[in-house]
Design an enzyme around this catalytic site. Structure first.
Site, short mmCIF file in Angstrom:
data_model
loop_
_atom_site.label_atom_id
_atom_site.label_comp_id
_atom_site.label_asym_id
_atom_site.label_seq_id
_atom_site.Cartn_x
_atom_site.Cartn_y
_atom_site.Cartn_z
N ASN A 131 0.84 -1.19 0.00
CA ASN A 131 0.00 0.00 0.00
C ASN A 131 0.88 1.25 0.00
OD1 ASN A 131 0.60 -0.84 2.68
ND2 ASN A 131 -1.10 0.32 3.52
N GLU A 145 0.34 5.24 0.70
CA GLU A 145 -0.61 6.25 1.19
C GLU A 145 -0.18 7.64 0.71
OE1 GLU A 145 -1.08 5.55 5.42
OE2 GLU A 145 -2.28 3.76 5.00
N CYS A 147 -4.15 0.71 -2.46
CA CYS A 147 -3.93 -0.53 -1.70
C CYS A 147 -2.86 -1.41 -2.33
CB CYS A 147 -5.22 -1.34 -1.65
SG CYS A 147 -6.55 -0.57 -0.76
N GLU A 198 -3.01 -4.56 -3.09
CA GLU A 198 -3.49 -5.47 -4.14
C GLU A 198 -3.49 -4.78 -5.50
OE1 GLU A 198 -4.78 -4.79 -1.18
OE2 GLU A 198 -6.19 -6.32 -0.51
N CYS A 234 -10.35 -4.81 -0.01
CA CYS A 234 -11.44 -3.82 0.03
C CYS A 234 -12.27 -3.92 -1.25
CB CYS A 234 -10.87 -2.41 0.21
SG CYS A 234 -10.22 -1.70 -1.31
N CYS A 274 -10.49 -2.99 -4.52
CA CYS A 274 -9.54 -4.03 -4.93
C CYS A 274 -10.26 -5.26 -5.47
CB CYS A 274 -8.63 -4.40 -3.76
SG CYS A 274 -7.46 -3.08 -3.39
N1 THU Z 1 -5.28 -1.55 2.53
C1 THU Z 1 -4.69 -2.35 1.60
O1 THU Z 1 -3.59 -2.06 1.11
N2 THU Z 1 -5.34 -3.49 1.26
C2 THU Z 1 -6.48 -3.93 1.82
O2 THU Z 1 -6.98 -4.98 1.45
C3 THU Z 1 -7.12 -3.16 2.88
C4 THU Z 1 -6.58 -1.80 3.10
C5 THU Z 1 -4.55 -0.35 2.97
C6 THU Z 1 -5.09 0.97 2.52
C7 THU Z 1 -4.55 1.89 3.59
O3 THU Z 1 -3.22 2.26 3.25
C8 THU Z 1 -4.49 1.03 4.84
O4 THU Z 1 -4.55 -0.32 4.38
C9 THU Z 1 -5.63 1.27 5.82
O5 THU Z 1 -6.86 1.21 5.18
#
Ligand code: THU
Length: 139
Positions: free
Chosen positions: A48, A50, A59, A61, A92, A95
């Protein structure tokens, strides 16, 4: 569910864990790694990433599958999501849609954590009746 050889699962988990270590998650502190097996047998990874403008976060994925596309691959047979949370992390909604674009309905999606707990789904279980490229044909 399509079966994946055990050595590929082991390699996917290791790659997802590597991705996890590269996560850029200064806002949520929630690091996520992902790894996908391409149809040609290669493994690609993601994490991920941010952003100070929170909504621009991408994310693990989706970054993983984008890495695969950049490397010339557009079909994947499995994706693994790694976190160090006791509660396993499911993909999520956004994704799930992107996974459905590049993995077959019966392909494996697996969550794994630092304890090696796992949970498995098919793409179709996570997103039944997905909006697909074929749905654009009758516009
Ligand atoms: N996140 C992912 O990378 N994948 C997921 O399946 C769930 C959420 C990340 C997004 C964000 O950077 C952090 O987790 C919190 O939501």
């Amino acid at each position: 569910m399509f079966s994946i050889e055990n050595n590929n699962i082991v390699a996917l988990v290791a790659a997802a864990k590597e991705g996890f270590a590269k996560a850029y998650a200064p806002y949520s502190q929630f690091q996520v790694g992902a790894a996908a097996l391409t149809a040609t047998g290669k493994i690609v990874q993601g994490c991920n990433v941010e952003n100070a403008s929170y909504g621009l976060t991408v994310c693990a994925e989706r970054n993983c599958l984008a890495q695969g596309v950049i490397s010339g691959e557009q079909a994947f047979s499995a994706i693994v999501i790694y976190t160090n949370q006791d509660k396993l992390t499911p993909p999520c909604g956004a994704c799930r849609q992107v996974i459905a674009e590049f993995l077959a309905p019966e392909a494996l999606v697996m969550a794994v954590n630092h304890n090696n707990d796992t949970k498995q789904w098919t793409v179709n279980q996570l997103l039944p009746d997905a909006f697909m490229p074929k749905d654009l044909l009758e516009k």
